[in-house]
Design a protein around this motif. Sequence first.
Motif, PDB file in Angstrom:
ATOM      1  N   LEU A   1       5.889  60.777  19.677  1.00 53.17           N
ATOM      2  CA  LEU A   1       6.483  59.330  19.273  1.00 53.17           C
ATOM      3  C   LEU A   1       6.392  59.610  17.637  1.00 53.17           C
ATOM      4  CD1 LEU A   1       8.034  56.728  19.774  1.00 53.17           C
ATOM      5  CD2 LEU A   1       5.746  55.455  19.906  1.00 53.17           C
ATOM      6  N   GLU A   2       7.454  59.652  17.044  1.00 53.53           N
ATOM      7  CA  GLU A   2       7.435  59.679  15.519  1.00 53.53           C
ATOM      8  C   GLU A   2       8.450  58.355  15.055  1.00 53.53           C
ATOM      9  OE1 GLU A   2       9.978  62.246  12.240  1.00 53.53           O
ATOM     10  OE2 GLU A   2       9.791  63.058  14.464  1.00 53.53           O
ATOM     11  N   SER A   3       8.193  57.682  13.913  1.00 52.18           N
ATOM     12  CA  SER A   3       8.790  56.835  13.341  1.00 52.18           C
ATOM     13  C   SER A   3       9.406  57.226  11.916  1.00 52.18           C
ATOM     14  CB  SER A   3       8.054  55.343  13.252  1.00 52.18           C
ATOM     15  OG  SER A   3       7.818  55.019  14.717  1.00 52.18           O
ATOM     16  N   ARG A   4      10.493  56.636  11.301  1.00 50.69           N
ATOM     17  CA  ARG A   4      10.882  56.962  10.336  1.00 50.69           C
ATOM     18  C   ARG A   4      11.368  55.342   9.899  1.00 50.69           C
ATOM     19  NH1 ARG A   4      15.040  61.781  11.612  1.00 50.69           N
ATOM     20  NH2 ARG A   4      13.417  63.236  12.180  1.00 50.69           N
ATOM     21  N   VAL A   5      10.824  54.997   8.473  1.00 46.58           N
ATOM     22  CA  VAL A   5      11.315  53.802   8.003  1.00 46.58           C
ATOM     23  C   VAL A   5      12.692  54.038   7.468  1.00 46.58           C
ATOM     24  CG1 VAL A   5      10.885  52.132   6.176  1.00 46.58           C
ATOM     25  CG2 VAL A   5       8.949  52.845   7.543  1.00 46.58           C
ATOM     26  N   LEU A   6      13.660  53.130   7.730  1.00 48.64           N
ATOM     27  CA  LEU A   6      15.007  53.098   7.066  1.00 48.64           C
ATOM     28  C   LEU A   6      15.078  52.343   6.221  1.00 48.64           C
ATOM     29  CD1 LEU A   6      16.808  53.293  10.715  1.00 48.64           C
ATOM     30  CD2 LEU A   6      16.408  55.282   9.344  1.00 48.64           C
ATOM     31  N   ARG A   7      14.434  51.008   6.209  1.00 49.29           N
ATOM     32  CA  ARG A   7      14.337  49.950   5.128  1.00 49.29           C
ATOM     33  C   ARG A   7      13.230  49.287   5.061  1.00 49.29           C
ATOM     34  NH1 ARG A   7      19.403  46.019   5.531  1.00 49.29           N
ATOM     35  NH2 ARG A   7      18.962  46.104   7.772  1.00 49.29           N
ATOM     36  N   LEU A   8      12.709  48.885   3.949  1.00 48.36           N
ATOM     37  CA  LEU A   8      11.460  47.953   3.870  1.00 48.36           C
ATOM     38  C   LEU A   8      11.643  47.459   2.509  1.00 48.36           C
ATOM     39  CD1 LEU A   8       8.644  46.964   4.783  1.00 48.36           C
ATOM     40  CD2 LEU A   8       7.598  48.854   3.731  1.00 48.36           C
ATOM     41  N   GLU A   9      12.270  46.302   2.739  1.00 43.45           N
ATOM     42  CA  GLU A   9      12.508  45.315   1.596  1.00 43.45           C
ATOM     43  C   GLU A   9      12.520  43.764   1.571  1.00 43.45           C
ATOM     44  OE1 GLU A   9      16.463  47.280   1.247  1.00 43.45           O
ATOM     45  OE2 GLU A   9      17.319  45.381   2.407  1.00 43.45           O
ATOM     46  N   ALA A  10      12.523  43.255   0.534  1.00 44.16           N
ATOM     47  CA  ALA A  10      12.452  41.827   0.476  1.00 44.16           C
ATOM     48  C   ALA A  10      13.709  41.471   0.231  1.00 44.16           C
ATOM     49  CB  ALA A  10      11.665  41.181  -0.563  1.00 44.16           C
ATOM     50  N   GLY A  11      14.050  40.178   0.839  1.00 50.19           N
ATOM     51  CA  GLY A  11      15.507  39.642   0.456  1.00 50.19           C
ATOM     52  C   GLY A  11      15.693  38.168   1.262  1.00 50.19           C
ATOM     53  N   PRO A  12      17.050  37.768   1.091  1.00 52.20           N
ATOM     54  CA  PRO A  12      17.065  36.524   1.613  1.00 52.20           C
ATOM     55  C   PRO A  12      17.249  36.454   2.905  1.00 52.20           C
ATOM     56  CG  PRO A  12      19.246  37.273   0.555  1.00 52.20           C
ATOM     57  CD  PRO A  12      18.027  38.546   0.277  1.00 52.20           C
ATOM     58  N   VAL A  13      16.768  35.296   3.482  1.00 46.96           N
ATOM     59  CA  VAL A  13      16.716  35.030   5.146  1.00 46.96           C
ATOM     60  C   VAL A  13      18.190  34.828   5.298  1.00 46.96           C
ATOM     61  CG1 VAL A  13      16.075  32.629   4.857  1.00 46.96           C
ATOM     62  CG2 VAL A  13      15.855  33.901   6.977  1.00 46.96           C
ATOM     63  N   SER A  14      18.834  35.122   6.294  1.00 46.07           N
ATOM     64  CA  SER A  14      20.031  34.942   6.990  1.00 46.07           C
ATOM     65  C   SER A  14      20.189  33.588   7.787  1.00 46.07           C
ATOM     66  CB  SER A  14      20.599  36.147   8.115  1.00 46.07           C
ATOM     67  OG  SER A  14      19.936  35.786   9.171  1.00 46.07           O
ATOM     68  N   ALA A  15      21.507  32.903   7.719  1.00 41.59           N
ATOM     69  CA  ALA A  15      21.518  31.649   8.428  1.00 41.59           C
ATOM     70  C   ALA A  15      21.122  31.881   9.941  1.00 41.59           C
ATOM     71  CB  ALA A  15      23.003  31.304   8.395  1.00 41.59           C
ATOM     72  N   HIS A  16      21.263  33.090  10.509  1.00 42.38           N
ATOM     73  CA  HIS A  16      20.805  33.273  11.970  1.00 42.38           C
ATOM     74  C   HIS A  16      19.226  33.194  11.970  1.00 42.38           C
ATOM     75  CE1 HIS A  16      20.659  34.780  15.957  1.00 42.38           C
ATOM     76  NE2 HIS A  16      19.764  35.956  15.488  1.00 42.38           N
ATOM     77  N   VAL A  17      18.636  33.883  11.069  1.00 39.11           N
ATOM     78  CA  VAL A  17      17.393  34.172  11.336  1.00 39.11           C
ATOM     79  C   VAL A  17      16.209  33.037  10.844  1.00 39.11           C
ATOM     80  CG1 VAL A  17      15.276  35.670  10.484  1.00 39.11           C
ATOM     81  CG2 VAL A  17      17.627  36.773  11.275  1.00 39.11           C
ATOM     82  N   ALA A  18      16.814  32.190   9.818  1.00 40.75           N
ATOM     83  CA  ALA A  18      16.065  30.884   9.410  1.00 40.75           C
ATOM     84  C   ALA A  18      15.395  30.180  10.090  1.00 40.75           C
ATOM     85  CB  ALA A  18      16.766  30.352   8.253  1.00 40.75           C
ATOM     86  N   PRO A  19      16.267  29.814  11.212  1.00 43.75           N
ATOM     87  CA  PRO A  19      15.852  28.837  12.231  1.00 43.75           C
ATOM     88  C   PRO A  19      14.839  29.265  13.160  1.00 43.75           C
ATOM     89  CG  PRO A  19      18.144  29.098  12.624  1.00 43.75           C
ATOM     90  CD  PRO A  19      17.722  29.721  11.381  1.00 43.75           C
ATOM     91  N   LEU A  20      14.769  30.747  13.444  1.00 47.57           N
ATOM     92  CA  LEU A  20      14.080  31.362  14.443  1.00 47.57           C
ATOM     93  C   LEU A  20      12.407  31.602  13.689  1.00 47.57           C
ATOM     94  CD1 LEU A  20      16.457  34.109  15.704  1.00 47.57           C
ATOM     95  CD2 LEU A  20      15.456  32.224  16.985  1.00 47.57           C
ATOM     96  N   LEU A  21      12.533  31.643  12.425  1.00 46.22           N
ATOM     97  CA  LEU A  21      11.385  31.816  11.836  1.00 46.22           C
ATOM     98  C   LEU A  21      10.679  30.458  10.973  1.00 46.22           C
ATOM     99  CD1 LEU A  21      11.698  35.304  10.094  1.00 46.22           C
ATOM    100  CD2 LEU A  21      10.287  34.775  12.137  1.00 46.22           C
ATOM    101  N   GLU A  22      11.616  29.313  11.356  1.00 43.07           N
ATOM    102  CA  GLU A  22      11.387  28.043  10.877  1.00 43.07           C
ATOM    103  C   GLU A  22      11.122  28.269   9.312  1.00 43.07           C
ATOM    104  OE1 GLU A  22       7.992  26.821  12.924  1.00 43.07           O
ATOM    105  OE2 GLU A  22       8.907  26.873  14.722  1.00 43.07           O
TER     106      GLU A  22
END
Length: 159
Positions: A1-22
């Motif tokens: 098993l191998e993993s490659r990071v495609l993105r690791l970054e900070a950014g604004p929360v989306s309208a879809h994700v915000a309620p899921l993460l409270e």
Amino acid sequence: LESRVLRLEAGPVSAHVAPLLELASSDRIILLERLRLVNGLPCVVTTNHLPYDLCSRILEIDMPNRSLYETLEVDLGIPLDHGWRSVDAALAGNAIGRHLGIGADAPVLRLTGVTFRADGRPVEYFVSAHRGDSSRFQVDVYRSRSVEPDIRGVVAATP
């Protein structure tokens, strides 16, 4: 098993994700997207959304072949307790298809879920796309003998 990071970054929360993460719509998140390969074959693209205020130190950690949950618990001191998962079928789309080496119209198994701490606070929302031609899921099911099944709303079929 191998993993490659495609993105690791900070950014604004989306309208879809915000309620899921409270989170408030003005909050930030950490976005970790990785490609998983098995025997050199791209099999899974997973995108993790993590609250910035809780997980910002993950930006300093080399994540290609690390367990996210172990990193959260050991390195960031965030004990994980429970979560929910959902599985459905979807089309890969352009970006996922490109990463997995399949067409945009190819089927993928999409897993989504939220992971929580013991106090009920969400720590992670994820979406993963698994190649439909090389993925298999096994679910172990246990029945507790001390709990009667809830059969409300079940209608028996008659021959």
